[in-house]
Design a protein around this motif. Structure first.
Motif, PDB file in Angstrom:
ATOM      1  N   PRO A  46       0.898  -1.183  -0.104  1.00 23.30           N
ATOM      2  CA  PRO A  46      -0.007   0.046  -0.197  1.00 23.30           C
ATOM      3  C   PRO A  46       0.832   1.151   0.071  1.00 23.30           C
ATOM      4  CG  PRO A  46      -0.084  -1.066   2.154  1.00 23.30           C
ATOM      5  CD  PRO A  46       0.780  -1.944   1.178  1.00 23.30           C
ATOM      6  N   ARG A  47       0.450   2.136  -0.698  1.00 23.41           N
ATOM      7  CA  ARG A  47       1.002   3.383  -0.779  1.00 23.41           C
ATOM      8  C   ARG A  47       1.066   4.059   0.738  1.00 23.41           C
ATOM      9  NH1 ARG A  47      -0.265   6.709  -6.469  1.00 23.41           N
ATOM     10  NH2 ARG A  47       0.514   5.162  -7.682  1.00 23.41           N
ATOM     11  N   PRO A  48       2.255   4.801   1.119  1.00 23.37           N
ATOM     12  CA  PRO A  48       2.273   5.379   2.309  1.00 23.37           C
ATOM     13  C   PRO A  48       1.346   6.661   2.299  1.00 23.37           C
ATOM     14  CG  PRO A  48       4.249   5.632   1.017  1.00 23.37           C
ATOM     15  CD  PRO A  48       3.699   4.732   0.406  1.00 23.37           C
ATOM     16  N   ARG A  49       0.894   7.075   3.313  1.00 21.89           N
ATOM     17  CA  ARG A  49      -0.152   8.306   3.279  1.00 21.89           C
ATOM     18  C   ARG A  49       0.869   9.301   3.511  1.00 21.89           C
ATOM     19  NH1 ARG A  49      -3.663   6.812   8.415  1.00 21.89           N
ATOM     20  NH2 ARG A  49      -1.820   8.049   9.430  1.00 21.89           N
ATOM     21  N   PRO A  50       0.429  10.425   2.756  1.00 23.32           N
ATOM     22  CA  PRO A  50       1.299  11.552   2.669  1.00 23.32           C
ATOM     23  C   PRO A  50       1.339  12.173   3.952  1.00 23.32           C
ATOM     24  CG  PRO A  50      -0.804  11.922   1.861  1.00 23.32           C
ATOM     25  CD  PRO A  50      -1.037  10.671   2.211  1.00 23.32           C
ATOM     26  N   LEU A  51       2.759  12.659   4.505  1.00 24.13           N
ATOM     27  CA  LEU A  51       3.032  13.082   5.754  1.00 24.13           C
ATOM     28  C   LEU A  51       2.467  14.659   5.634  1.00 24.13           C
ATOM     29  CD1 LEU A  51       6.496  11.713   6.272  1.00 24.13           C
ATOM     30  CD2 LEU A  51       4.436  11.126   7.249  1.00 24.13           C
ATOM     31  N   PRO A  52       2.222  15.062   6.834  1.00 29.09           N
ATOM     32  CA  PRO A  52       1.737  16.649   7.123  1.00 29.09           C
ATOM     33  C   PRO A  52       3.089  17.384   6.679  1.00 29.09           C
ATOM     34  CG  PRO A  52       1.787  15.700   9.280  1.00 29.09           C
ATOM     35  CD  PRO A  52       2.041  14.308   8.003  1.00 29.09           C
ATOM     36  N   LEU A  53       2.837  18.745   6.358  1.00 32.06           N
ATOM     37  CA  LEU A  53       4.155  19.494   6.191  1.00 32.06           C
ATOM     38  C   LEU A  53       4.632  19.634   7.488  1.00 32.06           C
ATOM     39  CD1 LEU A  53       2.227  22.216   3.740  1.00 32.06           C
ATOM     40  CD2 LEU A  53       3.757  20.393   3.245  1.00 32.06           C
ATOM     41  N   PRO A  54       6.065  20.112   7.379  1.00 30.82           N
ATOM     42  CA  PRO A  54       6.613  20.118   8.603  1.00 30.82           C
ATOM     43  C   PRO A  54       6.252  21.331   9.166  1.00 30.82           C
ATOM     44  CG  PRO A  54       8.170  20.403   6.824  1.00 30.82           C
ATOM     45  CD  PRO A  54       6.748  19.919   5.970  1.00 30.82           C
ATOM     46  N   PRO A  55       6.243  21.457  10.462  1.00 30.99           N
ATOM     47  CA  PRO A  55       5.762  22.774  11.328  1.00 30.99           C
ATOM     48  C   PRO A  55       7.214  23.946  10.891  1.00 30.99           C
ATOM     49  CG  PRO A  55       6.494  21.294  13.007  1.00 30.99           C
ATOM     50  CD  PRO A  55       6.265  20.446  11.566  1.00 30.99           C
ATOM     51  N   GLU A  56       6.651  25.317  10.957  1.00 27.94           N
ATOM     52  CA  GLU A  56       7.699  26.186  10.983  1.00 27.94           C
ATOM     53  C   GLU A  56       8.323  26.472  12.271  1.00 27.94           C
ATOM     54  OE1 GLU A  56       6.296  29.825   9.078  1.00 27.94           O
ATOM     55  OE2 GLU A  56       5.506  28.767   7.486  1.00 27.94           O
ATOM     56  N   HIS A  57       7.626  26.158  13.545  1.00 32.37           N
ATOM     57  CA  HIS A  57       8.128  26.511  14.597  1.00 32.37           C
ATOM     58  C   HIS A  57       7.842  25.033  15.517  1.00 32.37           C
ATOM     59  CE1 HIS A  57       9.190  30.381  13.573  1.00 32.37           C
ATOM     60  NE2 HIS A  57       7.749  30.489  13.054  1.00 32.37           N
ATOM     61  N   SER A  58       8.616  24.898  16.635  1.00 35.21           N
ATOM     62  CA  SER A  58       8.244  23.851  17.599  1.00 35.21           C
ATOM     63  C   SER A  58       7.495  24.451  18.528  1.00 35.21           C
ATOM     64  CB  SER A  58       9.517  23.134  18.256  1.00 35.21           C
ATOM     65  OG  SER A  58      10.434  22.649  17.305  1.00 35.21           O
ATOM     66  N   CYS A  59       6.719  23.654  19.375  1.00 37.07           N
ATOM     67  CA  CYS A  59       5.760  24.460  20.534  1.00 37.07           C
ATOM     68  C   CYS A  59       6.908  24.079  21.742  1.00 37.07           C
ATOM     69  CB  CYS A  59       4.944  23.482  20.713  1.00 37.07           C
ATOM     70  SG  CYS A  59       3.414  23.398  19.627  1.00 37.07           S
ATOM     71  N   ARG A  60       6.742  24.817  22.673  1.00 37.78           N
ATOM     72  CA  ARG A  60       7.673  25.071  23.780  1.00 37.78           C
ATOM     73  C   ARG A  60       6.909  25.088  25.077  1.00 37.78           C
ATOM     74  NH1 ARG A  60      11.882  29.819  22.841  1.00 37.78           N
ATOM     75  NH2 ARG A  60      12.938  28.857  20.950  1.00 37.78           N
ATOM     76  N   SER A  61       7.249  24.441  26.028  1.00 34.21           N
ATOM     77  CA  SER A  61       6.782  24.513  27.453  1.00 34.21           C
ATOM     78  C   SER A  61       7.638  24.478  28.562  1.00 34.21           C
ATOM     79  CB  SER A  61       5.567  23.309  27.614  1.00 34.21           C
ATOM     80  OG  SER A  61       6.261  22.039  27.619  1.00 34.21           O
ATOM     81  N   TYR A  62       7.554  25.134  29.595  1.00 38.71           N
ATOM     82  CA  TYR A  62       8.436  25.078  30.537  1.00 38.71           C
ATOM     83  C   TYR A  62       7.766  24.235  31.976  1.00 38.71           C
ATOM     84  CZ  TYR A  62      11.010  28.424  28.089  1.00 38.71           C
ATOM     85  OH  TYR A  62      11.847  29.181  27.206  1.00 38.71           O
ATOM     86  N   ILE A  63       8.623  23.540  32.391  1.00 38.82           N
ATOM     87  CA  ILE A  63       8.152  22.945  33.801  1.00 38.82           C
ATOM     88  C   ILE A  63       9.249  22.956  34.864  1.00 38.82           C
ATOM     89  CG2 ILE A  63       6.646  21.196  32.509  1.00 38.82           C
ATOM     90  CD1 ILE A  63       8.959  19.194  33.014  1.00 38.82           C
TER      91      ILE A  63
END
Length: 94
Positions: A8-25
């Motif tokens: 089976p053909r692989p499903r198309p991947l989503p476009l790479p995000p322009e920025h990563s999410c950040r969180s502080y703990i």
């Protein structure tokens, strides 16, 4: 003559995000190694940088595509480690 089954053909991947999410703990400094062990057990979920090793403040970066998985991981880890979620300094300036 038998036909070969096509993979089976692989499903198309989503476009790479322009920025990563950040969180502080904030966790106990003695729990940082244990936190790293638990985070590494979940492949490629997030990366963390120690912002303040004496106070146990960590900055986590993760993909916006994996936000649900990240939140589920953080909810599950609360049973093992006492975690305090801190406000993101970049959001305070805007």
């Amino acid at each position: 003559m038998a036909r070969k089954k096509r993979k089976p053909r692989p499903r198309p991947l989503p476009l790479p995000p322009e920025h990563s999410c950040r969180s502080y703990i904030q966790i106990a400094p003695s729990d940082i190694a244990f936190f790293r062990f638990l985070l590494e057990a979940v492949d490629n979920l997030a990366l963390f940088t120690i912002a303040d090793r004496f106070k146990g403040i960590l900055m986590l970066r993760y993909s916006p595509h994996q936000k649900r998985e990240y939140q589920e991981f953080m909810e599950g880890i609360k049973q093992e480690i006492n975690i305090k979620f801190l406000p993101n300094p970049s959001n305070l300036n805007s």
